[in-house]
Design a protein around this motif. Structure first.
Motif, mmCIF file in Angstrom:
data_model
loop_
_atom_site.group_PDB
_atom_site.id
_atom_site.type_symbol
_atom_site.label_atom_id
_atom_site.label_comp_id
_atom_site.label_asym_id
_atom_site.label_seq_id
_atom_site.Cartn_x
_atom_site.Cartn_y
_atom_site.Cartn_z
ATOM 1 N N PHE A 19 0.835 -1.201 0.000
ATOM 2 C CA PHE A 19 0.000 0.000 0.000
ATOM 3 C C PHE A 19 0.875 1.258 0.000
ATOM 4 O O PHE A 19 0.599 2.223 -0.711
ATOM 5 C CB PHE A 19 -0.916 0.015 1.226
ATOM 6 C CG PHE A 19 -2.048 -0.969 1.169
ATOM 7 C CD1 PHE A 19 -2.947 -0.964 0.105
ATOM 8 C CD2 PHE A 19 -2.226 -1.893 2.175
ATOM 9 C CE1 PHE A 19 -4.001 -1.862 0.056
ATOM 10 C CE2 PHE A 19 -3.271 -2.801 2.139
ATOM 11 C CZ PHE A 19 -4.151 -2.790 1.072
ATOM 12 N N SER A 20 1.934 1.241 0.818
ATOM 13 C CA SER A 20 2.750 2.447 0.987
ATOM 14 C C SER A 20 3.490 2.803 -0.297
ATOM 15 O O SER A 20 3.603 3.988 -0.650
ATOM 16 C CB SER A 20 3.747 2.254 2.131
ATOM 17 O OG SER A 20 4.604 1.152 1.881
ATOM 18 N N ALA A 23 0.959 4.201 -2.717
ATOM 19 C CA ALA A 23 0.534 5.511 -2.232
ATOM 20 C C ALA A 23 1.600 6.566 -2.521
ATOM 21 O O ALA A 23 1.282 7.698 -2.921
ATOM 22 C CB ALA A 23 0.257 5.441 -0.733
ATOM 23 N N GLN A 24 2.861 6.200 -2.333
ATOM 24 C CA GLN A 24 3.944 7.141 -2.605
ATOM 25 C C GLN A 24 3.991 7.516 -4.077
ATOM 26 O O GLN A 24 4.175 8.683 -4.433
ATOM 27 C CB GLN A 24 5.269 6.520 -2.168
ATOM 28 C CG GLN A 24 6.467 7.456 -2.320
ATOM 29 C CD GLN A 24 7.752 6.802 -1.854
ATOM 30 O OE1 GLN A 24 7.802 5.615 -1.574
ATOM 31 N NE2 GLN A 24 8.809 7.596 -1.753
ATOM 32 N N ARG A 26 1.552 7.533 -6.141
ATOM 33 C CA ARG A 26 0.346 8.270 -6.525
ATOM 34 C C ARG A 26 0.161 9.571 -5.744
ATOM 35 O O ARG A 26 -0.748 10.339 -6.031
ATOM 36 C CB ARG A 26 -0.885 7.382 -6.322
ATOM 37 C CG ARG A 26 -0.988 6.237 -7.322
ATOM 38 C CD ARG A 26 -2.091 5.261 -6.949
ATOM 39 N NE ARG A 26 -2.343 4.335 -8.044
ATOM 40 C CZ ARG A 26 -3.459 4.297 -8.760
ATOM 41 N NH1 ARG A 26 -4.432 5.156 -8.503
ATOM 42 N NH2 ARG A 26 -3.613 3.415 -9.729
ATOM 43 N N GLN A 28 -0.728 9.773 -2.555
ATOM 44 C CA GLN A 28 -1.908 9.615 -1.719
ATOM 45 C C GLN A 28 -1.512 8.942 -0.414
ATOM 46 O O GLN A 28 -0.399 8.428 -0.257
ATOM 47 C CB GLN A 28 -2.973 8.763 -2.433
ATOM 48 C CG GLN A 28 -3.510 9.372 -3.709
ATOM 49 C CD GLN A 28 -4.472 8.427 -4.418
ATOM 50 O OE1 GLN A 28 -4.055 7.513 -5.123
ATOM 51 N NE2 GLN A 28 -5.764 8.668 -4.226
ATOM 52 N N PRO A 30 -1.619 5.908 2.296
ATOM 53 C CA PRO A 30 -1.835 4.453 2.218
ATOM 54 C C PRO A 30 -3.238 4.036 2.643
ATOM 55 O O PRO A 30 -3.812 3.100 2.072
ATOM 56 C CB PRO A 30 -0.768 3.901 3.181
ATOM 57 C CG PRO A 30 0.312 4.939 3.178
ATOM 58 C CD PRO A 30 -0.415 6.254 3.064
ATOM 59 N N SER A 32 -5.965 5.626 2.156
ATOM 60 C CA SER A 32 -6.879 5.885 1.043
ATOM 61 C C SER A 32 -6.802 4.767 0.010
ATOM 62 O O SER A 32 -7.839 4.324 -0.522
ATOM 63 C CB SER A 32 -6.532 7.223 0.397
ATOM 64 O OG SER A 32 -7.322 7.448 -0.754
ATOM 65 N N ILE A 33 -5.585 4.285 -0.262
ATOM 66 C CA ILE A 33 -5.410 3.172 -1.205
ATOM 67 C C ILE A 33 -6.073 1.925 -0.656
ATOM 68 O O ILE A 33 -6.754 1.187 -1.391
ATOM 69 C CB ILE A 33 -3.909 2.931 -1.464
ATOM 70 C CG1 ILE A 33 -3.240 4.170 -2.046
ATOM 71 C CG2 ILE A 33 -3.714 1.729 -2.374
ATOM 72 C CD1 ILE A 33 -3.741 4.584 -3.399
#
Length: 298
Positions: A19-20, A23-24, A26, A28, A30, A32-33
């Motif tokens: 996730f991280s 997220a990085q 994008r 956003q 993590p 939210s993902i």
């Protein structure tokens, strides 16, 4: 619900396993993902990923859904991509291939494609370093039997047939070779860390031979130079020695035998990308070019 966007997110999570990391990339959070994945799993009524401290792994159901989802992503790309409208291809393609294969077989195909499509530009990287398609932003990679991550599309083109060759001067000094078992008494030139060859004949019989180690090299060009100098027998790709055979600087040894389990020549593309019509057209042309060239050499 943005189904196509969610499926692209699923591809990213499959690729990066975190996730991280996604997220990085994008920009956003993590959380939210993770919430978006939860909504997608709820919508599809199945668990797509197993979550563990070591990272995310696709479930069996997730793997099937991702395969189906890629077809939807490709269809959406074809619908919205203006590249190639009215039959005119344009845009940019990045191509990677092993040095010798690239210079010998890929370069002519690139030249022909550029001539046929004046609005297209191409970057070529001919290197023996296996590039990461995602990190190096490569659209089309050509590989010699190198396994690629599951998130890459792999298209097998043809078997990379490898044959035994030696310089006429070597055979004059050491005698002709009429039987595969004779190879154990001859000098061998090896690529990499190998010191034996597993060969197969036309009837499917295999035989392991261990010629006397005379030279090891990590570069195919060095190995071939030593072979032409008469230092021993080498196992080389048939496409790589075609010109040398035609010129007579080397001759084929034991024509009924070749390397068993020869590496495939493959075209690899990163699956998470929306493939443009130009990249797709180049890939199709390259596949046909390689098939024709390598079939003729066999």
């Amino acid at each position: 619900m943005d189904l196509i966007g969610d499926l692209i997110l699923m591809q990213d999570l499959s690729e990066h396993g975190s996730f991280s990391k996604v997220a990085q990339l994008r920009g956003q959070a993590p959380s939210s993902i993770a919430r978006r994945l939860d909504r997608l799993e709820l919508h599809l009524n199945t668990r797509l990923f197993n979550r563990a401290p070591s990272g995310l792994r696709l479930t069996d159901s997730g793997t099937r859904k991702l395969v189906e989802g890629r077809a939807l992503i490709d269809a959406a790309a074809r619908l919205t991509d203006k590249d190639g409208e009215n039959g005119i291809l344009n845009g940019h393609v990045v191509v990677s291939a092993p040095s010798r294969l690239g210079e010998t077989l890929i370069a002519p195909a690139v030249a022909q494609f550029l001539e046929d499509h004046p609005d297209v530009s191409i970057d070529v990287f001919f290197t023996d370093h296996v590039q990461d398609l995602e990190q190096d932003k490569v659209d089309v990679g050509i590989r010699l039997g190198t396994q690629s991550p599951d998130h890459h599309f792999i298209r097998r083109i043809v078997e990379n047939r490898r044959i035994l060759v030696a310089a006429p001067a070597y055979l004059m000094r050491h005698g002709s070779i009429s039987d595969v078992s004779d190879l154990d008494r001859h000098d061998g030139l090896f690529l990499g860390r190998t010191s034996s060859w597993t060969l197969i004949d036309q009837s499917g019989v295999t035989h392991v031979v261990s010629p006397r180690l005379r030279l090891r090299a990590i570069a195919g060009d060095v190995l071939m130079s030593m072979c032409k100098a008469g230092l021993g027998i080498a196992l080389k790709s048939s496409w790589d020695v075609r010109q040398d055979l035609d010129e007579g600087s080397v001759v084929q040894v034991l024509p009924d035998w070749q390397q068993a389990h020869a590496s495939d020549i493959m075209i690899v593309t990163p699956s998470r990308k929306l493939v443009s019509p130009t990249t797709k057209a180049f890939t199709e042309m390259l596949a046909e070019h390689l098939k024709q060239m390598l079939t003729n050499i066999r």
